[in-house]
Design a protein around this motif. Structure first.
Motif, PDB file in Angstrom:
ATOM      1  N   GLU A   1      29.008  43.802  14.817  1.00 38.04           N
ATOM      2  CA  GLU A   1      27.907  44.679  14.211  1.00 38.04           C
ATOM      3  C   GLU A   1      26.490  44.004  14.400  1.00 38.04           C
ATOM      4  N   ALA A   2      26.796  42.752  13.958  1.00 36.13           N
ATOM      5  CA  ALA A   2      25.266  41.877  14.068  1.00 36.13           C
ATOM      6  C   ALA A   2      24.475  41.942  15.491  1.00 36.13           C
ATOM      7  N   ILE A   3      25.671  41.677  16.307  1.00 34.33           N
ATOM      8  CA  ILE A   3      25.366  41.294  17.844  1.00 34.33           C
ATOM      9  C   ILE A   3      24.667  42.959  18.404  1.00 34.33           C
ATOM     10  N   SER A   4      25.599  44.018  18.007  1.00 33.50           N
ATOM     11  CA  SER A   4      25.208  45.288  18.435  1.00 33.50           C
ATOM     12  C   SER A   4      23.791  45.443  18.011  1.00 33.50           C
ATOM     13  N   ASP A   5      23.496  45.295  16.578  1.00 35.50           N
ATOM     14  CA  ASP A   5      21.989  45.435  16.267  1.00 35.50           C
ATOM     15  C   ASP A   5      20.888  44.878  17.119  1.00 35.50           C
ATOM     16  N   ASN A   6      21.218  43.505  17.327  1.00 36.12           N
ATOM     17  CA  ASN A   6      20.342  42.796  18.258  1.00 36.12           C
ATOM     18  C   ASN A   6      20.153  43.663  19.726  1.00 36.12           C
ATOM     19  N   ILE A   7      21.318  43.894  20.153  1.00 36.18           N
ATOM     20  CA  ILE A   7      21.209  44.645  21.468  1.00 36.18           C
ATOM     21  C   ILE A   7      20.439  46.104  21.449  1.00 36.18           C
ATOM     22  N   ASP A   8      20.800  46.689  20.187  1.00 35.22           N
ATOM     23  CA  ASP A   8      20.295  47.933  20.197  1.00 35.22           C
ATOM     24  C   ASP A   8      18.421  47.703  20.141  1.00 35.22           C
ATOM     25  N   VAL A   9      18.014  46.858  19.513  1.00 33.53           N
ATOM     26  CA  VAL A   9      16.706  46.568  19.476  1.00 33.53           C
ATOM     27  C   VAL A   9      16.217  46.143  20.727  1.00 33.53           C
ATOM     28  N   ILE A  10      16.845  45.344  21.662  1.00 29.34           N
ATOM     29  CA  ILE A  10      16.361  44.896  22.936  1.00 29.34           C
ATOM     30  C   ILE A  10      16.263  46.294  23.778  1.00 29.34           C
ATOM     31  N   ILE A  11      17.406  47.098  23.802  1.00 29.28           N
ATOM     32  CA  ILE A  11      17.336  48.342  24.279  1.00 29.28           C
ATOM     33  C   ILE A  11      16.158  49.193  23.967  1.00 29.28           C
ATOM     34  N   ARG A  12      15.897  49.284  22.952  1.00 26.88           N
ATOM     35  CA  ARG A  12      14.908  50.114  22.285  1.00 26.88           C
ATOM     36  C   ARG A  12      13.343  49.722  23.077  1.00 26.88           C
ATOM     37  N   ARG A  13      13.296  48.279  22.962  1.00 27.20           N
ATOM     38  CA  ARG A  13      11.937  47.652  23.452  1.00 27.20           C
ATOM     39  C   ARG A  13      12.032  47.687  24.994  1.00 27.20           C
ATOM     40  N   LEU A  14      12.964  47.527  25.604  1.00 27.95           N
ATOM     41  CA  LEU A  14      13.016  47.719  27.134  1.00 27.95           C
ATOM     42  C   LEU A  14      12.676  49.010  27.628  1.00 27.95           C
ATOM     43  N   GLU A  15      13.168  50.196  26.862  1.00 27.11           N
ATOM     44  CA  GLU A  15      13.061  51.353  27.436  1.00 27.11           C
ATOM     45  C   GLU A  15      11.487  51.936  27.016  1.00 27.11           C
ATOM     46  N   ALA A  16      11.153  51.110  26.002  1.00 21.10           N
ATOM     47  CA  ALA A  16       9.732  51.379  25.798  1.00 21.10           C
ATOM     48  C   ALA A  16       8.752  50.770  26.708  1.00 21.10           C
ATOM     49  N   SER A  17       9.301  50.008  27.547  1.00 21.74           N
ATOM     50  CA  SER A  17       8.321  48.864  28.360  1.00 21.74           C
ATOM     51  C   SER A  17       8.345  49.625  29.846  1.00 21.74           C
ATOM     52  N   LEU A  18       9.335  50.220  30.014  1.00 31.22           N
ATOM     53  CA  LEU A  18       9.700  50.770  31.499  1.00 31.22           C
ATOM     54  C   LEU A  18       8.833  52.018  31.809  1.00 31.22           C
ATOM     55  N   GLU A  19       8.353  52.265  32.942  1.00 30.24           N
ATOM     56  CA  GLU A  19       7.524  53.372  33.286  1.00 30.24           C
ATOM     57  C   GLU A  19       8.397  54.710  32.892  1.00 30.24           C
ATOM     58  N   LYS A  20       9.552  54.481  33.572  1.00 31.86           N
ATOM     59  CA  LYS A  20      10.509  55.893  33.256  1.00 31.86           C
ATOM     60  C   LYS A  20      11.609  55.687  32.332  1.00 31.86           C
ATOM     61  N   GLY A  21      11.259  54.763  31.448  1.00 28.99           N
ATOM     62  CA  GLY A  21      12.461  54.547  30.198  1.00 28.99           C
ATOM     63  C   GLY A  21      13.758  54.014  30.699  1.00 28.99           C
ATOM     64  N   PRO A  22      14.734  54.933  30.176  1.00 28.92           N
ATOM     65  CA  PRO A  22      16.073  54.619  30.502  1.00 28.92           C
ATOM     66  C   PRO A  22      16.312  55.019  31.856  1.00 28.92           C
ATOM     67  N   LEU A  23      15.603  55.823  32.549  1.00 26.41           N
ATOM     68  CA  LEU A  23      15.729  56.218  34.003  1.00 26.41           C
ATOM     69  C   LEU A  23      15.628  54.964  34.736  1.00 26.41           C
ATOM     70  N   ASN A  24      14.903  53.993  34.432  1.00 24.05           N
ATOM     71  CA  ASN A  24      14.712  52.745  35.118  1.00 24.05           C
ATOM     72  C   ASN A  24      15.907  51.678  34.772  1.00 24.05           C
ATOM     73  N   ILE A  25      16.886  52.021  34.062  1.00 28.15           N
ATOM     74  CA  ILE A  25      17.914  51.079  33.745  1.00 28.15           C
ATOM     75  C   ILE A  25      19.148  51.486  34.565  1.00 28.15           C
ATOM     76  N   ASP A  26      19.660  50.540  35.320  1.00 25.74           N
ATOM     77  CA  ASP A  26      20.587  50.901  36.261  1.00 25.74           C
ATOM     78  C   ASP A  26      21.928  50.424  35.557  1.00 25.74           C
ATOM     79  N   GLY A  27      21.901  49.652  34.650  1.00 22.88           N
ATOM     80  CA  GLY A  27      23.398  49.179  33.838  1.00 22.88           C
ATOM     81  C   GLY A  27      22.904  48.202  32.869  1.00 22.88           C
ATOM     82  N   ILE A  28      23.480  47.960  31.868  1.00 17.96           N
ATOM     83  CA  ILE A  28      23.541  46.744  30.979  1.00 17.96           C
ATOM     84  C   ILE A  28      24.989  46.263  30.711  1.00 17.96           C
ATOM     85  N   TYR A  29      25.248  44.742  30.624  1.00 13.98           N
ATOM     86  CA  TYR A  29      26.519  44.539  30.499  1.00 13.98           C
ATOM     87  C   TYR A  29      26.406  43.287  29.297  1.00 13.98           C
TER      88      TYR A  29
END
Length: 212
Positions: free
Chosen positions: A171-199
């Motif tokens: 749960e704690a780790i997924s909370d961290n990942i969720d924050v990172i994904i939100r920041r990443l999407e906000a930083s990318l020109e096309k948001g989630p469309l610029n993400i090919d995959g996360i592992y």
């Protein structure tokens, strides 16, 4: 999104073979449809993790006077302007310090000298200090940075960042990942469309895809 992240983290933790050391948990981020030769398209973000990094974070502060005294309480090392000048004359020591340190913090008044003496060492490594303004509390700043990770793609489509340690729980780790994904999407020109995959994976374990 959070539930699917937690499912991926749980699988990654369950699949990890037992080791006699405490493994970190990392994510690999794959980008697409971006020209990373253009520096303006590169990711370079500091993200404070809500559950912490699960690891020791090495922080060095450049400061003098009262700020230096207060920094001694929380930083791994506090250096003054004389130390800074000495580092400028010792390239090997400066490189060692840059390699061992996760983050640097510096009083704003010292930033010009840091650029002069250490810019060629810290700049290419993405380790230039966070400037400490006169109204900033050095203790609060350092404590916040202890829970901070850097998202830095440089010119690579795939890059990694730490999201915790295996004993923190899914749960704690997924909370961290969720924050990172939100920041990443906000930083990318096309948001989630610029993400090919996360592992997500532990240090030695297999990778599990995180749905985004």
């Amino acid at each position: 999104m959070a539930d699917t992240i937690q499912e991926a983290v749980t699988l990654a933790l369950d699949d990890a073979p037992e080791r006699n050391f405490r493994e970190t948990v990392d994510i690999a981020i794959n980008l697409r449809d971006l020209d990373l030769n253009d520096p303006s398209n590169r990711i370079d973000e500091s993200v404070v993790l809500p559950a912490g990094t699960g690891q020791e974070t090495q922080i060095v502060v450049f400061a003098e006077g009262e700020t230096a005294v207060r920094a001694e309480e929380v930083a791994d090392e506090v250096l003054d302007s004389d130390d800074l000048e000495d580092l400028g004359d010792d390239d090997d020591r400066a490189k060692d310090l840059a390699g061992e340190t996760d983050f640097f913090v510096a009083e704003a008044g010292l930033m010009q000298d840091i650029g002069r003496y250490l810019g060629t060492v810290l700049g290419p490594r993405g380790k230039m200090p966070t400037p400490l303004q006169p109204d900033d509390d050095v203790v609060d700043t350092v404590n916040r940075m202890k829970n901070t990770v850097q998202l830095r793609s440089r010119d690579r489509r795939t890059f990694h960042t730490r999201v915790g340690a295996e004993d923190m729980g899914a749960e704690a780790i997924s909370d961290n990942i969720d924050v990172i994904i939100r920041r990443l999407e906000a930083s990318l020109e096309k948001g989630p469309l610029n993400i090919d995959g996360i592992y997500v994976k532990t240090t030695m374990g297999p990778a599990r895809e995180v749905p985004v």
